[in-house]
Scaffold this motif. Sequence first.
Motif, PDB file in Angstrom:
ATOM      1  N   PHE A 193       1.052  -1.284   0.028  1.00 40.71           N
ATOM      2  CA  PHE A 193       0.101  -0.352   0.134  1.00 40.71           C
ATOM      3  C   PHE A 193       0.845   1.353  -0.020  1.00 40.71           C
ATOM      4  CE2 PHE A 193      -2.791  -2.914   1.892  1.00 40.71           C
ATOM      5  CZ  PHE A 193      -4.185  -3.062   0.747  1.00 40.71           C
ATOM      6  N   ALA A 194       0.368   2.484  -0.833  1.00 37.55           N
ATOM      7  CA  ALA A 194       1.369   3.595  -0.918  1.00 37.55           C
ATOM      8  C   ALA A 194       0.776   4.003  -0.787  1.00 37.55           C
ATOM      9  CB  ALA A 194       1.731   3.713  -2.649  1.00 37.55           C
ATOM     10  N   GLY A 195       1.012   5.485   0.105  1.00 39.58           N
ATOM     11  CA  GLY A 195       0.881   6.625   1.252  1.00 39.58           C
ATOM     12  C   GLY A 195       1.648   7.942   0.347  1.00 39.58           C
ATOM     13  N   GLY A 196       1.171   8.678   0.009  1.00 38.00           N
ATOM     14  CA  GLY A 196       1.716  10.389   0.389  1.00 38.00           C
ATOM     15  C   GLY A 196       2.383  10.835   1.205  1.00 38.00           C
ATOM     16  N   GLN A 197       3.729  11.554   1.182  1.00 36.94           N
ATOM     17  CA  GLN A 197       4.020  11.981   2.301  1.00 36.94           C
ATOM     18  C   GLN A 197       4.015  13.779   1.804  1.00 36.94           C
ATOM     19  OE1 GLN A 197       7.064   9.010   4.040  1.00 36.94           O
ATOM     20  NE2 GLN A 197       6.907   8.993   1.479  1.00 36.94           N
ATOM     21  N   GLY A 198       3.430  13.622   1.527  1.00 38.53           N
ATOM     22  CA  GLY A 198       4.222  15.768   0.282  1.00 38.53           C
ATOM     23  C   GLY A 198       4.800  15.408  -0.464  1.00 38.53           C
ATOM     24  N   GLU A 199       5.286  16.563  -0.653  1.00 37.94           N
ATOM     25  CA  GLU A 199       6.780  17.010  -0.821  1.00 37.94           C
ATOM     26  C   GLU A 199       6.910  15.217  -1.396  1.00 37.94           C
ATOM     27  OE1 GLU A 199       8.891  19.672  -0.360  1.00 37.94           O
ATOM     28  OE2 GLU A 199       7.084  21.116  -0.936  1.00 37.94           O
ATOM     29  N   GLY A 200       7.794  15.037  -2.307  1.00 41.74           N
ATOM     30  CA  GLY A 200       9.269  14.084  -2.586  1.00 41.74           C
ATOM     31  C   GLY A 200       8.610  12.587  -2.381  1.00 41.74           C
ATOM     32  N   ALA A 201       9.436  11.628  -1.757  1.00 42.52           N
ATOM     33  CA  ALA A 201       8.714  10.192  -1.889  1.00 42.52           C
ATOM     34  C   ALA A 201       7.341   9.841  -1.401  1.00 42.52           C
ATOM     35  CB  ALA A 201      10.073   9.503  -1.494  1.00 42.52           C
ATOM     36  N   LEU A 202       6.531   8.708  -1.912  1.00 43.16           N
ATOM     37  CA  LEU A 202       5.908   7.459  -1.362  1.00 43.16           C
ATOM     38  C   LEU A 202       6.629   6.291  -0.479  1.00 43.16           C
ATOM     39  CD1 LEU A 202       4.104   7.169  -5.060  1.00 43.16           C
ATOM     40  CD2 LEU A 202       3.275   9.240  -3.305  1.00 43.16           C
ATOM     41  N   LYS A 203       5.412   6.293   0.148  1.00 40.36           N
ATOM     42  CA  LYS A 203       5.965   5.795   1.396  1.00 40.36           C
ATOM     43  C   LYS A 203       4.902   4.373   0.589  1.00 40.36           C
ATOM     44  CE  LYS A 203       5.911   4.245   6.537  1.00 40.36           C
ATOM     45  NZ  LYS A 203       5.870   4.804   7.582  1.00 40.36           N
ATOM     46  N   VAL A 204       5.718   3.315   0.546  1.00 38.81           N
ATOM     47  CA  VAL A 204       5.457   1.577   0.558  1.00 38.81           C
ATOM     48  C   VAL A 204       5.371   1.204   1.852  1.00 38.81           C
ATOM     49  CG1 VAL A 204       4.453   0.326  -1.026  1.00 38.81           C
ATOM     50  CG2 VAL A 204       5.280   2.382  -1.794  1.00 38.81           C
ATOM     51  N   GLU A 205       4.129   0.154   2.009  1.00 41.23           N
ATOM     52  CA  GLU A 205       4.113  -0.837   3.210  1.00 41.23           C
ATOM     53  C   GLU A 205       4.176  -2.298   2.002  1.00 41.23           C
ATOM     54  OE1 GLU A 205       5.220  -1.168   6.322  1.00 41.23           O
ATOM     55  OE2 GLU A 205       5.059   1.011   6.556  1.00 41.23           O
ATOM     56  N   LEU A 206       4.745  -2.574   2.299  1.00 37.27           N
ATOM     57  CA  LEU A 206       5.325  -4.504   1.724  1.00 37.27           C
ATOM     58  C   LEU A 206       4.486  -5.055   3.067  1.00 37.27           C
ATOM     59  CD1 LEU A 206       7.883  -5.015  -1.085  1.00 37.27           C
ATOM     60  CD2 LEU A 206       5.605  -4.235  -1.228  1.00 37.27           C
ATOM     61  N   LEU A 207       3.475  -6.209   1.898  1.00 37.34           N
ATOM     62  CA  LEU A 207       2.464  -7.090   3.186  1.00 37.34           C
ATOM     63  C   LEU A 207       3.305  -7.850   3.780  1.00 37.34           C
ATOM     64  CD1 LEU A 207      -0.896  -7.129   1.222  1.00 37.34           C
ATOM     65  CD2 LEU A 207       0.339  -5.558   3.736  1.00 37.34           C
ATOM     66  N   ASN A 208       4.823  -7.977   2.511  1.00 38.87           N
ATOM     67  CA  ASN A 208       5.531  -9.424   3.025  1.00 38.87           C
ATOM     68  C   ASN A 208       6.824  -8.754   3.196  1.00 38.87           C
ATOM     69  OD1 ASN A 208       7.309 -11.910   2.906  1.00 38.87           O
ATOM     70  ND2 ASN A 208       7.390 -11.715   1.118  1.00 38.87           N
ATOM     71  N   GLY A 209       7.112  -9.480   4.591  1.00 40.22           N
ATOM     72  CA  GLY A 209       8.576  -8.541   5.432  1.00 40.22           C
ATOM     73  C   GLY A 209       9.911  -9.108   4.655  1.00 40.22           C
ATOM     74  N   LYS A 210       9.456 -10.477   3.934  1.00 39.87           N
ATOM     75  CA  LYS A 210      11.194 -11.092   3.493  1.00 39.87           C
ATOM     76  C   LYS A 210      11.151 -10.619   2.110  1.00 39.87           C
ATOM     77  CE  LYS A 210      11.047 -13.534   7.187  1.00 39.87           C
ATOM     78  NZ  LYS A 210      11.248 -15.294   7.850  1.00 39.87           N
ATOM     79  N   ALA A 211      10.336  -9.510   1.263  1.00 38.50           N
ATOM     80  CA  ALA A 211       9.684  -9.592   0.088  1.00 38.50           C
ATOM     81  C   ALA A 211      11.348  -9.569  -0.285  1.00 38.50           C
ATOM     82  CB  ALA A 211       9.332  -9.305  -0.608  1.00 38.50           C
ATOM     83  N   PRO A 212      11.829  -9.971  -1.668  1.00 35.55           N
ATOM     84  CA  PRO A 212      13.559  -9.203  -2.124  1.00 35.55           C
ATOM     85  C   PRO A 212      12.958  -8.259  -2.754  1.00 35.55           C
ATOM     86  CG  PRO A 212      12.534 -11.179  -3.614  1.00 35.55           C
ATOM     87  CD  PRO A 212      11.609 -10.902  -2.114  1.00 35.55           C
ATOM     88  N   VAL A 213      13.604  -6.803  -2.006  1.00 34.62           N
ATOM     89  CA  VAL A 213      13.366  -5.437  -2.654  1.00 34.62           C
ATOM     90  C   VAL A 213      14.790  -5.168  -3.106  1.00 34.62           C
ATOM     91  CG1 VAL A 213      12.243  -3.767  -3.171  1.00 34.62           C
ATOM     92  CG2 VAL A 213      10.939  -5.557  -2.134  1.00 34.62           C
TER      93      VAL A 213
END
Length: 309
Positions: A193-213
């Motif tokens: 799930f991606a959420g805005g943070q105003g200026e700059g980057a979006l914050k994304v929370e992946l459901l899989n904490g061990k996902a290879p990224v």
Amino acid sequence: MRDTRESRLLLVLLVAIAFALITMDIRGGEQSPLDGARQAAASAFGPVERGVAAAVDPVGDAVAAVRDSGGRHSRISELERENTALRQKLGSDDRNRGRARELDKLLKTAGAGQYGIKGAQVIAIGAAQGFSWTVTIDAGANDGLARDMTVINGDGLVGRVTTVSPTTATVLLAGDPKFTVGTRMEKTGEIGFAGGQGEGALKVELLNGKAPVKKGDRLVTFGSSKDKPFVPGVPVGEVVRVDPSHGDLTRTLQVRPFVGFTKLDIVGVVVQPPREDPRDTVLPPKSTPKPTPTVTVTAKPTAGATPRS
């Protein structure tokens, strides 16, 4: 000379002689007895006249320049106006070319995702609802727009429609802190799930904490039930940082959005969702970095040198 009877008689006599000479010269024509005297006078005083004329001509030119300066000033002003109009035209042409490129990119993105869109232009920033990251577009209910429709441009996800009037609509931008959208990682399909943070980057929370990224991985929209408020496959952004998980159940990413929210102009509202999920097909091909050439230098032994034992 004193004003006496004798001086007056002398003046009258000289005037009479002058008239007599003038009469003789006129009647004599080219055979005038005074022609020789006239030529001698011309020879004597000609250089003086030329010198005086040479000295006076620059003054005359200056006077003429001052006299004509008003006309030249008007011409200069006219040329300046023409140049200004030309610059404005060129600027307008540049803007039109830029908007044409934006529209072309938007149509290509919509075509790749099979999105049916309604084109619109951003006409205002910040709506009356109090959201800090919103824009107003010049299309509304009369154009088939409704609440909770996805808004895109040629780069990717812009936001979603929040309110609609007959001729305009308000769009909540993806950079707004109240904005949330489901995302899917390219290739791996990891959901977050991606959420805005105003200026700059979006914050994304992946459901899989061990996902290879890793940095440079890209995300698209996951899609919503009945395609509202989000249709699937719209490019969202690129991972710029992967935060340490510390054993958490989720994994946090910082994602640079593809869309520049501060320079929006031409957008498209998705009025018809795709028949099938386009998955990653809307993402542009990744550019392959050119390999850096490696130069190897081999030292040659000097002629006549004795090798060490």
